[in-house]
Design a protein around this motif. Structure first.
Motif, PDB file in Angstrom:
ATOM      1  N   VAL A  99       0.824  -1.293   0.151  1.00 28.08           N
ATOM      2  CA  VAL A  99       0.036   0.016  -0.004  1.00 28.08           C
ATOM      3  C   VAL A  99       0.793   1.149   0.019  1.00 28.08           C
ATOM      4  O   VAL A  99       1.704   1.475   0.863  1.00 28.08           O
ATOM      5  N   TRP A 100       0.534   2.085  -1.100  1.00 27.62           N
ATOM      6  CA  TRP A 100       1.442   3.318  -1.291  1.00 27.62           C
ATOM      7  C   TRP A 100       0.495   4.419  -1.259  1.00 27.62           C
ATOM      8  O   TRP A 100      -0.299   4.561  -2.254  1.00 27.62           O
ATOM      9  N   HIS A 101       1.107   5.545  -0.602  1.00 29.41           N
ATOM     10  CA  HIS A 101       0.152   7.004  -1.054  1.00 29.41           C
ATOM     11  C   HIS A 101       1.156   7.788  -2.180  1.00 29.41           C
ATOM     12  O   HIS A 101       2.336   7.581  -2.182  1.00 29.41           O
ATOM     13  N   LEU A 102       0.095   8.126  -2.965  1.00 26.72           N
ATOM     14  CA  LEU A 102       0.498   8.867  -4.132  1.00 26.72           C
ATOM     15  C   LEU A 102       0.492  10.412  -3.551  1.00 26.72           C
ATOM     16  O   LEU A 102      -0.478  11.195  -3.592  1.00 26.72           O
ATOM     17  N   PRO A 103       1.685  11.138  -3.184  1.00 25.56           N
ATOM     18  CA  PRO A 103       1.686  12.742  -2.845  1.00 25.56           C
ATOM     19  C   PRO A 103       1.004  13.530  -3.458  1.00 25.56           C
ATOM     20  O   PRO A 103       1.167  13.441  -4.899  1.00 25.56           O
ATOM     21  N   ARG A 104       0.632  14.543  -3.250  1.00 21.49           N
ATOM     22  CA  ARG A 104      -0.074  15.567  -4.148  1.00 21.49           C
ATOM     23  C   ARG A 104       1.104  16.171  -4.995  1.00 21.49           C
ATOM     24  O   ARG A 104       1.939  16.692  -4.625  1.00 21.49           O
ATOM     25  N   GLY A 105       0.586  16.270  -6.307  1.00 24.61           N
ATOM     26  CA  GLY A 105       1.617  16.709  -7.185  1.00 24.61           C
ATOM     27  C   GLY A 105       2.472  15.692  -7.805  1.00 24.61           C
ATOM     28  O   GLY A 105       3.305  16.079  -8.795  1.00 24.61           O
ATOM     29  N   PHE A 106       2.453  14.356  -7.346  1.00 22.56           N
ATOM     30  CA  PHE A 106       3.342  13.303  -7.965  1.00 22.56           C
ATOM     31  C   PHE A 106       2.801  13.058  -9.367  1.00 22.56           C
ATOM     32  O   PHE A 106       1.717  12.792  -9.709  1.00 22.56           O
ATOM     33  N   ARG A 107       3.785  12.864 -10.383  1.00 19.73           N
ATOM     34  CA  ARG A 107       3.784  12.464 -11.602  1.00 19.73           C
ATOM     35  C   ARG A 107       4.297  11.030 -11.906  1.00 19.73           C
ATOM     36  O   ARG A 107       5.337  10.808 -11.187  1.00 19.73           O
ATOM     37  N   TRP A 108       3.614  10.368 -12.825  1.00 17.81           N
ATOM     38  CA  TRP A 108       4.448   9.022 -13.160  1.00 17.81           C
ATOM     39  C   TRP A 108       4.004   8.793 -14.610  1.00 17.81           C
ATOM     40  O   TRP A 108       3.026   9.295 -15.073  1.00 17.81           O
ATOM     41  N   GLN A 109       4.694   7.857 -15.159  1.00 15.77           N
ATOM     42  CA  GLN A 109       4.375   7.537 -16.517  1.00 15.77           C
ATOM     43  C   GLN A 109       3.750   6.082 -16.650  1.00 15.77           C
ATOM     44  O   GLN A 109       4.320   4.989 -16.138  1.00 15.77           O
ATOM     45  N   TRP A 110       2.718   5.900 -17.380  1.00 13.82           N
ATOM     46  CA  TRP A 110       1.991   4.528 -17.774  1.00 13.82           C
ATOM     47  C   TRP A 110       1.508   4.750 -19.050  1.00 13.82           C
ATOM     48  O   TRP A 110       0.809   5.607 -19.164  1.00 13.82           O
ATOM     49  N   ALA A 111       1.538   3.810 -19.895  1.00 13.91           N
ATOM     50  CA  ALA A 111       1.265   3.547 -21.479  1.00 13.91           C
ATOM     51  C   ALA A 111       1.165   4.927 -22.190  1.00 13.91           C
ATOM     52  O   ALA A 111       0.586   5.390 -22.705  1.00 13.91           O
ATOM     53  N   GLY A 112       2.650   5.571 -21.891  1.00 15.53           N
ATOM     54  CA  GLY A 112       2.958   6.577 -22.734  1.00 15.53           C
ATOM     55  C   GLY A 112       2.057   7.764 -22.398  1.00 15.53           C
ATOM     56  O   GLY A 112       2.261   8.823 -22.917  1.00 15.53           O
ATOM     57  N   ARG A 113       1.460   8.095 -21.375  1.00 16.89           N
ATOM     58  CA  ARG A 113       0.596   9.019 -20.638  1.00 16.89           C
ATOM     59  C   ARG A 113       1.490   9.306 -19.362  1.00 16.89           C
ATOM     60  O   ARG A 113       1.804   8.631 -18.571  1.00 16.89           O
ATOM     61  N   THR A 114       1.278  10.748 -18.982  1.00 21.17           N
ATOM     62  CA  THR A 114       1.564  11.322 -17.816  1.00 21.17           C
ATOM     63  C   THR A 114       0.418  11.201 -16.835  1.00 21.17           C
ATOM     64  O   THR A 114      -0.689  11.958 -17.293  1.00 21.17           O
ATOM     65  N   TRP A 115       0.576  10.810 -15.665  1.00 18.43           N
ATOM     66  CA  TRP A 115      -0.412  10.502 -14.539  1.00 18.43           C
ATOM     67  C   TRP A 115      -0.013  11.522 -13.635  1.00 18.43           C
ATOM     68  O   TRP A 115       0.840  11.605 -13.481  1.00 18.43           O
ATOM     69  N   LEU A 116      -0.999  12.062 -12.910  1.00 19.73           N
ATOM     70  CA  LEU A 116      -0.867  12.933 -11.898  1.00 19.73           C
ATOM     71  C   LEU A 116      -1.880  12.903 -10.578  1.00 19.73           C
ATOM     72  O   LEU A 116      -3.095  12.734 -10.898  1.00 19.73           O
ATOM     73  N   ALA A 117      -1.158  12.468  -9.554  1.00 14.16           N
ATOM     74  CA  ALA A 117      -2.006  12.551  -8.396  1.00 14.16           C
ATOM     75  C   ALA A 117      -2.019  13.821  -7.600  1.00 14.16           C
ATOM     76  O   ALA A 117      -1.299  14.607  -7.515  1.00 14.16           O
ATOM     77  N   LEU A 118      -3.292  14.192  -7.336  1.00 14.54           N
ATOM     78  CA  LEU A 118      -3.585  15.392  -6.648  1.00 14.54           C
ATOM     79  C   LEU A 118      -4.811  15.276  -5.866  1.00 14.54           C
ATOM     80  O   LEU A 118      -6.065  15.797  -6.109  1.00 14.54           O
ATOM     81  N   GLY A 119      -4.829  14.774  -4.697  1.00 18.27           N
ATOM     82  CA  GLY A 119      -5.958  14.286  -3.850  1.00 18.27           C
ATOM     83  C   GLY A 119      -6.357  15.499  -2.911  1.00 18.27           C
ATOM     84  O   GLY A 119      -5.657  16.524  -2.791  1.00 18.27           O
ATOM     85  N   GLY A 120      -7.255  15.404  -2.334  1.00 17.52           N
ATOM     86  CA  GLY A 120      -7.783  16.557  -1.522  1.00 17.52           C
ATOM     87  C   GLY A 120      -9.147  17.051  -1.796  1.00 17.52           C
ATOM     88  O   GLY A 120      -9.368  17.092  -3.266  1.00 17.52           O
ATOM     89  N   ALA A 121      -9.851  17.675  -1.104  1.00 17.24           N
ATOM     90  CA  ALA A 121     -10.977  18.210  -1.284  1.00 17.24           C
ATOM     91  C   ALA A 121     -11.524  19.040  -0.033  1.00 17.24           C
ATOM     92  O   ALA A 121     -11.168  18.712   1.106  1.00 17.24           O
ATOM     93  N   TYR A 122     -12.624  19.701  -0.295  1.00 13.55           N
ATOM     94  CA  TYR A 122     -13.277  20.633   0.717  1.00 13.55           C
ATOM     95  C   TYR A 122     -14.352  19.864   1.377  1.00 13.55           C
ATOM     96  O   TYR A 122     -15.084  19.188   0.633  1.00 13.55           O
ATOM     97  N   SER A 123     -14.321  19.360   2.669  1.00  8.96           N
ATOM     98  CA  SER A 123     -15.666  18.627   3.134  1.00  8.96           C
ATOM     99  C   SER A 123     -16.752  19.442   3.501  1.00  8.96           C
ATOM    100  O   SER A 123     -16.900  20.312   4.472  1.00  8.96           O
ATOM    101  N   VAL A 124     -17.690  19.150   2.713  1.00  7.15           N
ATOM    102  CA  VAL A 124     -18.877  19.997   2.668  1.00  7.15           C
ATOM    103  C   VAL A 124     -19.834  19.568   3.864  1.00  7.15           C
ATOM    104  O   VAL A 124     -20.876  20.152   4.485  1.00  7.15           O
ATOM    105  N   ASP A 125     -19.534  18.410   4.584  1.00  5.01           N
ATOM    106  CA  ASP A 125     -20.038  18.107   5.686  1.00  5.01           C
ATOM    107  C   ASP A 125     -19.254  18.298   7.076  1.00  5.01           C
ATOM    108  O   ASP A 125     -19.511  17.720   8.029  1.00  5.01           O
ATOM    109  N   ARG A 126     -18.347  19.034   6.787  1.00 13.95           N
ATOM    110  CA  ARG A 126     -17.556  19.691   8.021  1.00 13.95           C
ATOM    111  C   ARG A 126     -18.032  20.068   9.255  1.00 13.95           C
ATOM    112  O   ARG A 126     -17.649  19.891  10.290  1.00 13.95           O
TER     113      ARG A 126
END
Length: 158
Positions: A99-126
């Motif tokens: 199990v691995w976390h993809l940090p915000r802004g992390f990029r990697w290549q799969w199938a000749g494409r650039t993938w970007l991890a950018l998690g997080g959001a505002y909790s409307v149920d805060r």
């Protein structure tokens, strides 16, 4: 786990919103295995508090299935606890063997494409959550994180 979690997959399974539900996670992991996935990408609200019982359950299911799991953080995560895991040489946070976390802004290549991890959001149920118990600072992408991500150019898959 000895294999590279970012190795080029033939088939990717996507999951999300497990919210620390071990039985549902195991069912999802088995489904990915049964459909010949090579990796699971979890799209937020994975571990919530990163309780060891949940992490161990996911690790066990991934080990049995022979699948790495990569996840972006969601808004419903214990962000301070997640950020205590160090970033490894591959740019990821290793939560357990599979199990691995993809940090915000992390990029990697799969199938000749650039993938970007950018998690997080505002909790409307805060308003119905408790700070430090069911809601944590760090849920939203900061302006600095956004600027660093934009500086690095476009991505094909977000």
């Amino acid at each position: 786990m000895d294999t590279n979690p970012l190795a080029e997959p033939a088939r990717v399974a996507f999951a999300g919103d497990w919210h620390m539900n071990g039985p549902w996670a195991r069912k999802s992991i088995n489904h990915a295995r049964d459909h010949h996935a090579d990796v699971i990408v979890h799209l937020g609200d994975f571990g919530y508090t990163f309780d060891r019982r949940f992490v161990d359950a996911v690790e066990g299911a991934c080990a049995e299935a022979g699948l790495p799991l990569l996840f972006v953080d969601g808004n419903h995560e214990h962000h301070p606890k997640l950020l205590r895991y160090p970033i490894r040489d591959n740019g990821l946070r290793q939560v357990s063997g599979h199990v691995w976390h993809l940090p915000r802004g992390f990029r990697w290549q799969w199938a000749g494409r650039t993938w970007l991890a950018l998690g997080g959001a505002y909790s409307v149920d805060r308003p119905w959550r408790t700070p430090g118990v069911s809601w944590w600072l760090g849920e939203t992408i900061t302006p600095q994180q956004a600027a660093r991500t934009i500086e690095r150019g476009p991505a094909d898959v977000l």
